[in-house]
Design a protein around this motif. Structure first.
Motif, mmCIF file in Angstrom:
data_model
loop_
_atom_site.group_PDB
_atom_site.id
_atom_site.type_symbol
_atom_site.label_atom_id
_atom_site.label_comp_id
_atom_site.label_asym_id
_atom_site.label_seq_id
_atom_site.Cartn_x
_atom_site.Cartn_y
_atom_site.Cartn_z
ATOM 1 N N LEU A 368 2.138 9.443 2.279
ATOM 2 C CA LEU A 368 1.718 8.503 1.228
ATOM 3 C C LEU A 368 1.279 9.326 0.017
ATOM 4 O O LEU A 368 0.437 10.215 0.157
ATOM 5 C CB LEU A 368 0.542 7.658 1.721
ATOM 6 C CG LEU A 368 -0.001 6.646 0.708
ATOM 7 C CD1 LEU A 368 0.921 5.440 0.592
ATOM 8 C CD2 LEU A 368 -1.407 6.192 1.107
ATOM 9 N N ILE A 369 1.849 9.039 -1.160
ATOM 10 C CA ILE A 369 1.382 9.797 -2.339
ATOM 11 C C ILE A 369 0.790 8.903 -3.428
ATOM 12 O O ILE A 369 0.160 9.392 -4.366
ATOM 13 C CB ILE A 369 2.495 10.666 -2.958
ATOM 14 C CG1 ILE A 369 3.679 9.802 -3.384
ATOM 15 C CG2 ILE A 369 2.911 11.794 -2.042
ATOM 16 C CD1 ILE A 369 4.265 10.276 -4.667
ATOM 17 N N GLY A 370 1.006 7.587 -3.317
ATOM 18 C CA GLY A 370 0.437 6.727 -4.345
ATOM 19 C C GLY A 370 0.306 5.291 -3.879
ATOM 20 O O GLY A 370 0.971 4.857 -2.938
ATOM 21 N N THR A 391 -1.905 11.790 4.287
ATOM 22 C CA THR A 391 -1.743 10.688 5.249
ATOM 23 C C THR A 391 -0.254 10.446 5.464
ATOM 24 O O THR A 391 0.485 10.232 4.488
ATOM 25 C CB THR A 391 -2.414 9.396 4.715
ATOM 26 O OG1 THR A 391 -3.794 9.658 4.518
ATOM 27 C CG2 THR A 391 -2.262 8.238 5.699
ATOM 28 N N ALA A 392 0.169 10.524 6.741
ATOM 29 C CA ALA A 392 1.579 10.290 7.043
ATOM 30 C C ALA A 392 1.947 8.857 6.651
ATOM 31 O O ALA A 392 1.127 7.942 6.764
ATOM 32 C CB ALA A 392 1.833 10.519 8.527
ATOM 33 N N TRP A 393 3.180 8.702 6.210
ATOM 34 C CA TRP A 393 3.668 7.402 5.718
ATOM 35 C C TRP A 393 3.457 6.305 6.759
ATOM 36 O O TRP A 393 2.919 5.241 6.445
ATOM 37 C CB TRP A 393 5.150 7.562 5.359
ATOM 38 C CG TRP A 393 5.822 6.334 4.854
ATOM 39 C CD1 TRP A 393 6.827 5.635 5.465
ATOM 40 C CD2 TRP A 393 5.573 5.654 3.609
ATOM 41 N NE1 TRP A 393 7.212 4.570 4.690
ATOM 42 C CE2 TRP A 393 6.452 4.567 3.543
ATOM 43 C CE3 TRP A 393 4.673 5.867 2.559
ATOM 44 C CZ2 TRP A 393 6.476 3.683 2.462
ATOM 45 C CZ3 TRP A 393 4.695 4.980 1.475
ATOM 46 C CH2 TRP A 393 5.588 3.920 1.443
ATOM 47 N N ASP A 394 3.842 6.572 8.017
ATOM 48 C CA ASP A 394 3.721 5.537 9.045
ATOM 49 C C ASP A 394 2.255 5.186 9.311
ATOM 50 O O ASP A 394 1.921 4.029 9.552
ATOM 51 C CB ASP A 394 4.400 5.993 10.348
ATOM 52 C CG ASP A 394 5.921 6.006 10.194
ATOM 53 O OD1 ASP A 394 6.420 5.384 9.218
ATOM 54 O OD2 ASP A 394 6.594 6.654 11.011
ATOM 55 N N ALA A 396 -0.110 5.330 7.131
ATOM 56 C CA ALA A 396 -0.569 4.545 5.979
ATOM 57 C C ALA A 396 -0.135 3.092 6.144
ATOM 58 O O ALA A 396 -0.941 2.165 5.942
ATOM 59 C CB ALA A 396 -0.002 5.128 4.681
ATOM 60 N N LEU A 397 1.114 2.886 6.530
ATOM 61 C CA LEU A 397 1.601 1.512 6.726
ATOM 62 C C LEU A 397 0.793 0.819 7.823
ATOM 63 O O LEU A 397 0.421 -0.357 7.686
ATOM 64 C CB LEU A 397 3.088 1.514 7.092
ATOM 65 C CG LEU A 397 4.065 1.985 5.999
ATOM 66 C CD1 LEU A 397 5.505 1.854 6.501
ATOM 67 C CD2 LEU A 397 3.890 1.207 4.695
ATOM 68 N N ALA A 398 0.495 1.573 8.889
ATOM 69 C CA ALA A 398 -0.276 0.988 9.987
ATOM 70 C C ALA A 398 -1.680 0.608 9.500
ATOM 71 O O ALA A 398 -2.216 -0.455 9.854
ATOM 72 C CB ALA A 398 -0.361 1.979 11.149
ATOM 73 N N ALA A 399 -2.271 1.463 8.652
ATOM 74 C CA ALA A 399 -3.620 1.172 8.128
ATOM 75 C C ALA A 399 -3.628 -0.113 7.310
ATOM 76 O O ALA A 399 -4.639 -0.812 7.220
ATOM 77 C CB ALA A 399 -4.110 2.343 7.280
ATOM 78 N N ALA A 400 -2.476 -0.430 6.705
ATOM 79 C CA ALA A 400 -2.381 -1.658 5.912
ATOM 80 C C ALA A 400 -1.933 -2.833 6.776
ATOM 81 O O ALA A 400 -1.739 -3.939 6.263
ATOM 82 C CB ALA A 400 -1.399 -1.446 4.758
#
Ligand code: FAD
Length: 406
Positions: A368-370, A391-394, A396-400
């Motif tokens: 995640l960069i932005g 934060t790894a992309w996946d 970050a998506l899981a956190a959301a």
């Protein structure tokens, strides 16, 4: 260290002075600025000032009493012309010489001007610039051509519509903010302008301006011409670093001051902060330079700390902020945390472009960069913590709580 000189009395300069005093520095702090005003805030210039909602009173960054309490040697209306690093001195346009033990360069940027001498062609950087455009907007029935659909051009277009003016927005790129946002987001911004009555011309450059002493027409690369009573150009900035020539302070090819991770320049006891500073940011894979109001304040605090810590050589801090920028257009707030680039992976984790209300995650190389939000302030800001560390992309998506549609 007894004498610290700060050149540039804008956001970054004032915050440096405050941070020095907050840290207990009781030596001389000289703040030199070439504008006649005490430090003021630029974001309202393209918003409240142009629409007549803000009086200059709302602009000062601090009340006079708060600035007086800092006990500064304040030199306003004075321009630094040369930096003599061997002698640790700054030469001013009135012939004065100011000696320093530590120096902070905070001279920011100026608006890039289009090549024309015609009256009625404006840029927007200073209070005087904004007052001149505002004066025009108080006349009814005008037509402004805004050149460049970056953040400032877009805000000028929105403010002009709020004043009842006809607006044509000309952008050489295929969407507004092409270099900053994904085309889907650029399209939302284009539609925002069009639905608000702006004639948006994309993918076509401006080739010149015509008129008898005063601008009457803007000429476009496709051979067309637009009648104009006023032009405002939002063509980006040039950095105010010419006065550093020959000083040994290294600049990059764009004129930005090259700093290390602790925002120190290539010359001992000299730091740089704000729009003109270029430094390595570990989370963005290289050097960054930010033209963000928040950065100017946060970077100043780190520079002041490191300047004072420099004497002992201990406890100097790296500057690793989560970049933050906002823009207000047509009553809607756009916010960007971190970085954005058009080639990034984009996922709308809340809302959608169609709703004109969303939070988009921006990814690069599996990270995640932005985070970019439109009309979603609390939700957008909630994700700041994800950008404070890799934060790894996946993750970050899981956190959301977002599951990608396969
Ligand atoms: P500056 O504000 O440029 O201050 C530098 C000062 O140094 C100036 O007063 C300059 O005149 C002076 N100076 C220059 N050369 C010399 C010299 N040789 N000697 C002495 N003094 C000198 N950012 C956001 O995040 N959100 C927004 O919505 C937003 N809106 C904006 C709207 C407008 C119209 C503008 C112009 C900017 C906006 N910004 C916004 C950007 C933000 O205002 C800047 O990032 C911030 O002002 C940078 O602060 P600075 O102190 O580095 O530079």
């Amino acid at each position: 260290m007894r004498d610290i000189v700060i050149v540039g009395a804008g956001m970054a300069g004032l915050h440096t002075a405050e941070a020095l005093r907050d840290a207990g520095f009781d030596g001389t702090v000289t703040l030199i600025g070439d504008e006649p005003h005490r430090p003021y805030s630029r974001p309202p210039l393209s918003k409240e000032v142009l629409t007549g909602k803000g009086t200059p009173k709302s602009l000062p960054l601090r009340e006079d009493a708060a600035i007086d309490a800092l006990g500064l040697d304040l030199r306003l209306g004075r321009r630094a012309e040369r930096l003599l690093t061997d002698e640790k001195a700054v030469l001013l346009d009135d012939g004065a010489r100011v000696d320093y033990d530590g120096l902070v360069i905070a001279t920011g940027a100026r608006a890039r001007r289009p090549r024309t001498d015609l009256a009625g062609v404006h840029t927007l950087r200073s209070l005087e610039d904004a007052e001149a455009v505002r004066a025009a907007f108080t006349e009814p029935g005008g037509h402004v051509v805004v050149v460049g659909a970056g953040f400032i051009g877009s805000e000028v277009a929105a403010s002009a519509r709020a004043c009842g003016w006809e607006v044509t927005l000309v952008e050489a790129e295929p969407t507004p903010l092409t270099r900053v946002v994904d085309p889907r987001i650029g399209t939302v911004l284009t539609d925002l302008h069009r639905d608000s009555g702006v004639d948006v011309r994309l993918g076509v450059g401006v080739t010149g301006f015509e008129g008898e002493g005063r601008v009457e027409r803007v000429l476009l690369a496709d051979g067309s011409a637009i009648e104009a009573s006023l032009v405002v150009a939002g063509l980006g900035v040039e950095l105010n670093t010419e006065w550093l020539a020959g000083s040994g302070v290294k600049l990059d090819e764009g004129g930005a001051v090259l700093c290390d991770a602790q925002v120190a320049t290539t010359v001992p006891d000299v730091y740089a902060v704000g729009d003109l500073a270029n430094w390595p940011h570990p989370r963005y894979g290289g050097r960054v330079r930010l033209e963000h109001w928040t950065n100017a304040g946060e970077q100043a605090v780190v520079a002041a700390h490191n300047l004072l810590a420099g004497e002992s050589g201990t406890d100097r801090r790296d500057y690793t902020p989560v970049p933050y920028f906002w823009s207000d257009q047509y009553g809607m707030k756009i916010q960007l945390l971190g970085q954005a680039a058009p080639a990034d992976t984009v996922e709308f984790v809340h809302g959608s472009p169609e709703d004109r209300k969303f939070v988009a995650f921006l990814g690069r190389s599996g990270q995640l960069i932005g985070v970019l939000g439109l009309r979603s302030t609390p939700k957008t800001m909630r994700y700041r913590a994800l950008l404070e560390k890799p934060t790894a992309w996946d993750d970050a998506l899981a956190a959301a709580g977002f599951s990608p549609r396969r």
